[in-house]
Design an enzyme around this catalytic site. Structure first.
Site, PDB file in Angstrom:
ATOM      1  CE  LYS A  76      49.850   5.758  51.768  1.00 31.39           C
ATOM      2  NZ  LYS A  76      50.482   4.864  52.761  1.00 31.39           N
ATOM      3  CB  SER A 151      47.719   2.221  53.688  1.00 28.84           C
ATOM      4  OG  SER A 151      48.942   2.881  53.930  1.00 28.84           O
ATOM      5  CB  SER A 175      51.658   1.143  54.256  1.00 28.97           C
ATOM      6  OG  SER A 175      50.489   0.859  54.965  1.00 28.97           O
TER       7      SER A 175
END
Ligand code: GLN
Length: 514
Positions: A76, A151, A175
Site C-alpha cells: 500500500k 482505504s 481499511s
C-alpha cells in the site's frame, strides 16, 4: 505461472518447478493485462523486483532458503520504501521520494519477500471505497461496477485479481478488513503495537496498524510472523514475543468459545449477509466450538467516537504538509498575485464605503486590510487547498473543530471516555469467550459513486470495524460466502490483545469447513 497462494509457490520453488524470477515475470504479465481496468497498482518496481528475485534464486541455488522466499507482495502506497515515491494517494505527495525503509518492509525483504509495486488507496487512508484517491478509483475485480472497499482497496483488488500473492494494507478503522470482505480475501488487522509503524505515513497515530491481505490464513499468518515484534524505531511497538502463527494452525475449533455480540446483528445488517454468517456459525458449532450470545453495550457510540478521535489526530498529523518541508508547493508567484488582488479589491471597497459614509463597513474593511494574510500564510493555504482532496480537507476541519478550546471537552474528551468504555466492553466479554464472530460490513460491495456524495453514509459503513480499532484489539476477516448475485461477503473475528493466534486458528478452520 503465478500459483494461487504463497504456500503453493513456496512448495513449487522447493521442488524446483519454478523460480523467483519466473514468478515475478508471470505476475508482471498479469498486472500488465489487468491493471488498466482495475487501477490497483500506482507504480511497479519491475527492475527492483526482478533483481531481488534473481538474487534470491542465486541464494536458493546455494541452499539458502528464507521463510518467505518467493512471496510476491503488493505494498500500500502509504509505506515508505527508500528511494521510491510514497504518494499516499494524494497530490500532496505525488512526487515525494522516501528517505527511509519502513521496518515492516525491511523485515519482510530480509525474510525473502519481493515487492512488486505500490498499491492505490484512499488519500492518506481516509475512506471506505477507494474513491478518494487522487489517482482515480480502484475497481472491484469481481464486479467492476463496484468498489473494492477502502482505504486499502488497491491491495485488496491486487490480491483478489491475482496480481500478487498477497499485499500489505493498513487499518485505522477497517481499511484492511472491509476491502478484504468486499473482495473475498483474507485480511488481518493486528493488535495495535504488534507491527512497528516506523515508515508508515501517519493518519491517526493511536489507531494505525499495518497488516497482511492474502488468499489463505496460512499466508497471512506467515507474513505477520515475519514483520511483527518490537522495534526500537517505534516506541509504541510492543515487546510481546511473536509466536509461530502459521505452524500452529491445526484446523481444530474443539472447545473454543465464540461469542456473538447482539449489537452486531441488529438493524441495518443485510439479510443475505446475516443468513450466510448463521450458516458459518452452525458449521463451527458442529466442529466443536461453543457458541455464546454476548453483549457489547457501547457499540453504537463507536462511529461517533472514531470519527472525532481520528479526525483530531489527522488534523495534527497532516499539519506537516505545508509546502515548505514536504511534497507539493503552490506557485508563490500566484499566491503573491492573489494576495495583491485581494488587497486592491479591499482598498477599492474601503474607498467607496468611506465615500458613501458607511462607517461600519469602512471599519470592518480596514480591519480586513490590517489583518490580511502574509505571503507565507497564503502559501500554506494555497498549497493545502491544491494538494489535499475534499475528504481530507473535511477531516482536517472536523478535527481542528473538535480540538478547539471551546469544544474540546464536549467532543474530544468525551470521545476519549467512550473509547475507554468500548475497550472495557471487550475486556469484559473476553473473560468469557475466546473470540467474537461478527459481520465485517453491513452489505456486500456497493456501486462506484453510490456513497461518494454522502460522507455520513460512507462513515456508517464502518460500523462493525471501528470498535476493534478504538480498543486496539486484533481483527481477522475471512471469506464467508457469496450472495445470490455472486458478491463475496466476509466475516470478522475479533480477539484479545495480542491473541492473533486464536483468530487465525478459527479463521483457518472456518475456511476449511465451508
Ligand atoms: N474508513 C475508515 C476511515 O475512513 C477507515 C480507514 C482506515 O482504516 N484507514 O477512516
Amino acid at each position: 505461472m503465478t500459483y494461487a497462494t504463497f504456500s503453493d509457490a513456496h512448495r513449487a520453488l522447493q521442488n524446483d518447478e519454478t523460480s523467483c524470477e519466473s514468478l515475478v515475470s508471470s505476475f508482471l504479465e498479469r498486472i500488465r493485462e489487468r491493471n488498466d481496468s482495475i487501477n490497483a497498482f500506482l507504480e511497479l518496481d519491475e527492475d527492483g523486483a526482478l533483481n531481488h528475485a534473481r538474487y534470491l534464486d542465486s541464494q536458493r541455488a546455494r541452499g539458502h532458503e528464507r521463510p518467505l522466499t518467493g512471496l510476491i507482495l503488493g505494498v500500500k502506497d502509504v509505506l515508505c520504501m527508500r528511494g521510491r515515491t510514497v504518494t499516499c494517494g494524494s497530490k500532496m505527495l505525488e512526487s515525494f521520494e522516501s528517505l527511509i525503509d519502513a521496518t515492516a518492509l525491511k523485515r519482510l525483504r530480509d525474510a525473502g519477500a519481493i515487492f512488486i509495486g505500490k498499491t492505490n488507496c484512499d488519500e492518506f487512508g481516509m475512506g471506505s471505497s477507494n474513491e478518494n484517491s487522487y489517482f482515480g478509483p480502484v475497481r472491484n475485480p469481481l464486479d467492476q461496477e463496484r468498489v473494492p472497499g477502502g482505504s486499502s482497496g488497491g491491495s485488496a483488488a491486487a490480491v483478489a485479481d491475482k496480481m500478487a500473492h498477497a499485499a500489505l494494507g493498513t487499518d485505522t478503522g477497517g481499511s484492511i478488513r472491509q476491502p478484504a470482505s468486499y473482495c473475498g480475501i483474507v485480511g488481518l488487522k493486528p493488535t495495535y503495537g504488534r507491527v512497528s509503524r516506523y515508515g508508515l505515513v501517519a493518519y491517526a497515530s493511536s489507531f494505525d496498524t499495518i497488516g497482511p491481505m492474502g488468499h489463505s490464513v496460512e499466508d497471512v499468518a506467515r507474513i505477520l510472523e515475519a514483520m511483527a515484534g518490537k522495534d526500537e524505531q517505534d516506541a509504541t511497538s510492543a515487546s510481546v514475543p511473536v509466536p509461530g502463527y502459521a505452524d500452529a494452525l491445526n484446523g481444530s475449533v474443539e472447545g473454543v468459545r465464540i461469542g456473538l455480540p447482539k449489537e452486531y446483528y441488529a438493524e441495518g445488517l443485510d439479510d443475505e449477509v446475516r443468513a450466510m454468517l448463521e450458516e458459518r456459525v452452525s458449521e463451527l458449532k458442529e466442529a466443536g466450538a461453543e457458541i455464546v450470545d454476548v453483549s457489547l453495550p457501547h457499540t453504537s457510540y463507536g462511529i461517533a467516537a472514531y470519527y472525532i478521535l481520528t479526525t483530531a489526530e489527522a488534523s495534527s498529523n497532516l499539519a506537516r504538509y505545508d509546502g515548505v518541508r514536504y511534497g507539493h508547493r503552490a506557485d508563490v508567484k500566484h499566491t503573491r498575485k492573489r494576495i495583491q488582488q485581494e488587497r486592491e479589491a479591499l482598498t477599492e471597497s474601503l474607498q467607496s464605503a468611506r465615500a458613501s459614509g458607511n462607517k461600519e463597513r469602512a471599519q470592518s474593511l480596514q480591519q480586513a486590510l490590517d489583518t490580511q494574510e502574509s505571503l507565507l500564510d497564503g502559501l500554506y493555504a494555497d498549497t493545502r487547498t491544491e494538494g489535499f482532496g475534499d475528504e481530507v480537507k473535511r477531516r482536517i476541519m472536523l478535527g481542528t473543530y473538535v480540538l478547539s478550546s471551546g469544544y474540546y471537552d464536549a467532543y474530544y474528551e468525551k470521545a476519549q471516555r467512550v473509547r475507554t468504555l468500548i475497550r472495557n466492553d471487550f475486556d469484559q466479554v473476553f473473560e468469557h469467550v475466546d473470540a467474537l464472530l461478527t459481520p465485517a460490513t453491513p452489505t456486500p460491495a456497493f456501486k462506484l459513486g453510490d456513497k461518494v456524495d454522502d460522507p455520513l453514509a460512507m462513515y456508517l459503513n464502518d460500523v462493525y470495524t471501528v470498535t476493534a480499532s478504538l480498543a486496539g484489539i486484533p481483527g481477522l476477516v475471512v471469506p464467508a460466502g457469496e450472495t445470490s448475485g455472486g458478491l463475496p461477503v466476509g466475516m470478522q473475528l475479533l480477539g484479545r490483545h495480542f491473541d492473533e493466534s486464536m483468530l487465525l486458528q478459527i479463521g483457518n478452520a472456518a475456511m476449511n469447513l465451508s
